[in-house]
Design a protein around this motif. Sequence first.
Motif, mmCIF file in Angstrom:
data_model
loop_
_atom_site.group_PDB
_atom_site.id
_atom_site.type_symbol
_atom_site.label_atom_id
_atom_site.label_comp_id
_atom_site.label_asym_id
_atom_site.label_seq_id
_atom_site.Cartn_x
_atom_site.Cartn_y
_atom_site.Cartn_z
ATOM 1 N N ARG A 7 0.830 -1.203 0.000
ATOM 2 C CA ARG A 7 0.000 0.000 0.000
ATOM 3 C C ARG A 7 0.866 1.255 0.000
ATOM 4 O O ARG A 7 0.579 2.209 -0.688
ATOM 5 N N ALA A 8 1.951 1.233 0.750
ATOM 6 C CA ALA A 8 2.818 2.409 0.838
ATOM 7 C C ALA A 8 3.517 2.712 -0.479
ATOM 8 O O ALA A 8 3.818 3.854 -0.766
ATOM 9 N N SER A 9 3.775 1.688 -1.293
ATOM 10 C CA SER A 9 4.491 1.939 -2.536
ATOM 11 C C SER A 9 3.568 2.039 -3.750
ATOM 12 O O SER A 9 4.017 2.345 -4.833
ATOM 13 N N ALA A 10 2.285 1.761 -3.561
ATOM 14 C CA ALA A 10 1.341 1.853 -4.676
ATOM 15 C C ALA A 10 1.200 3.312 -5.096
ATOM 16 O O ALA A 10 1.005 4.184 -4.250
ATOM 17 N N PRO A 11 1.311 3.592 -6.382
ATOM 18 C CA PRO A 11 1.180 4.974 -6.830
ATOM 19 C C PRO A 11 -0.213 5.520 -6.518
ATOM 20 O O PRO A 11 -1.211 4.838 -6.693
ATOM 21 N N GLU A 12 -0.221 6.731 -6.014
ATOM 22 C CA GLU A 12 -1.482 7.400 -5.712
ATOM 23 C C GLU A 12 -1.960 8.112 -6.971
ATOM 24 O O GLU A 12 -1.179 8.768 -7.652
ATOM 25 N N SER A 13 -3.228 8.007 -7.255
ATOM 26 C CA SER A 13 -3.801 8.681 -8.404
ATOM 27 C C SER A 13 -4.075 10.138 -8.052
ATOM 28 O O SER A 13 -4.811 10.424 -7.103
ATOM 29 N N VAL A 14 -3.441 11.041 -8.781
ATOM 30 C CA VAL A 14 -3.658 12.469 -8.573
ATOM 31 C C VAL A 14 -3.892 13.140 -9.919
ATOM 32 O O VAL A 14 -3.477 12.637 -10.957
ATOM 33 N N ARG A 15 -4.565 14.259 -9.850
ATOM 34 C CA ARG A 15 -4.773 15.103 -11.031
ATOM 35 C C ARG A 15 -3.956 16.367 -10.808
ATOM 36 O O ARG A 15 -4.141 17.065 -9.807
ATOM 37 N N VAL A 16 -3.023 16.654 -11.711
ATOM 38 C CA VAL A 16 -2.219 17.868 -11.620
ATOM 39 C C VAL A 16 -2.935 18.948 -12.412
ATOM 40 O O VAL A 16 -3.305 18.743 -13.568
ATOM 41 N N ARG A 17 -3.135 20.077 -11.741
ATOM 42 C CA ARG A 17 -3.862 21.190 -12.361
ATOM 43 C C ARG A 17 -3.277 22.513 -11.889
ATOM 44 O O ARG A 17 -2.552 22.557 -10.891
ATOM 45 N N PRO A 18 -3.599 23.607 -12.575
ATOM 46 C CA PRO A 18 -3.132 24.917 -12.113
ATOM 47 C C PRO A 18 -3.722 25.259 -10.742
ATOM 48 O O PRO A 18 -4.873 24.932 -10.447
ATOM 49 N N MET A 19 -2.925 25.918 -9.940
ATOM 50 C CA MET A 19 -3.375 26.377 -8.628
ATOM 51 C C MET A 19 -4.321 27.550 -8.802
ATOM 52 O O MET A 19 -4.142 28.385 -9.691
ATOM 53 N N THR A 20 -5.325 27.619 -7.951
ATOM 54 C CA THR A 20 -6.243 28.763 -7.915
ATOM 55 C C THR A 20 -6.097 29.461 -6.562
ATOM 56 O O THR A 20 -5.564 28.872 -5.609
#
Length: 183
Positions: A7-20
């Motif tokens: 679990r610790a090494s499983a890639p986390e799904s993230v969405r990279v987007r511009p900061m607001t």
Amino acid sequence: MTTHMTRASAPESVRVRPMTPDDSDAVAAIRVRGWRYAYRGTIPQAYLDAMDVAAEAEKQRARLAAGDGSVVNLVAEAADGTLAGWAAYGPYRDGDVRTGDGELYALYLAPERIGRGVGRALMAEVKGRCAAAGYPRVFLWVFESNARARRFYEAAGFTPDGTEEPFEVAGVQLPEVRYARTA
């Protein structure tokens, strides 16, 4: 061959987007928590303890409002909507002069997200955007003593170029090392 991922090494799904501007509080918390985690034992503890999330959030909002678009702030948003990381990049700063190269100004993660792929996702987005912007090279500065960050940057294709500068925090001189990579 099957690779078992914990679990610790499983890639986390993230969405990279511009900061607001609405992200300013969460980004400030990530930056302050990141400093306290990464620089514990390097920067005087009194300085780290005095870092103020609310004041940092106001600085973030002010920088976004006053920006001319040359500095790009990105956030990594987790599936649950929380922010897991933040990065900022733009033109390389050589004193007061902006050059034709790029610079990664900051990359911080919520400490509990380290090692889960969030930093790699932010770095991939920054590298892609720097290449698309036409920066021939991208530079960054890192504390010489920050071995974890240095390993991360080296894995992303950055190498130290031999340039070092002192950086003062709370009266303590900390050497910084410049890293570079072709965009």
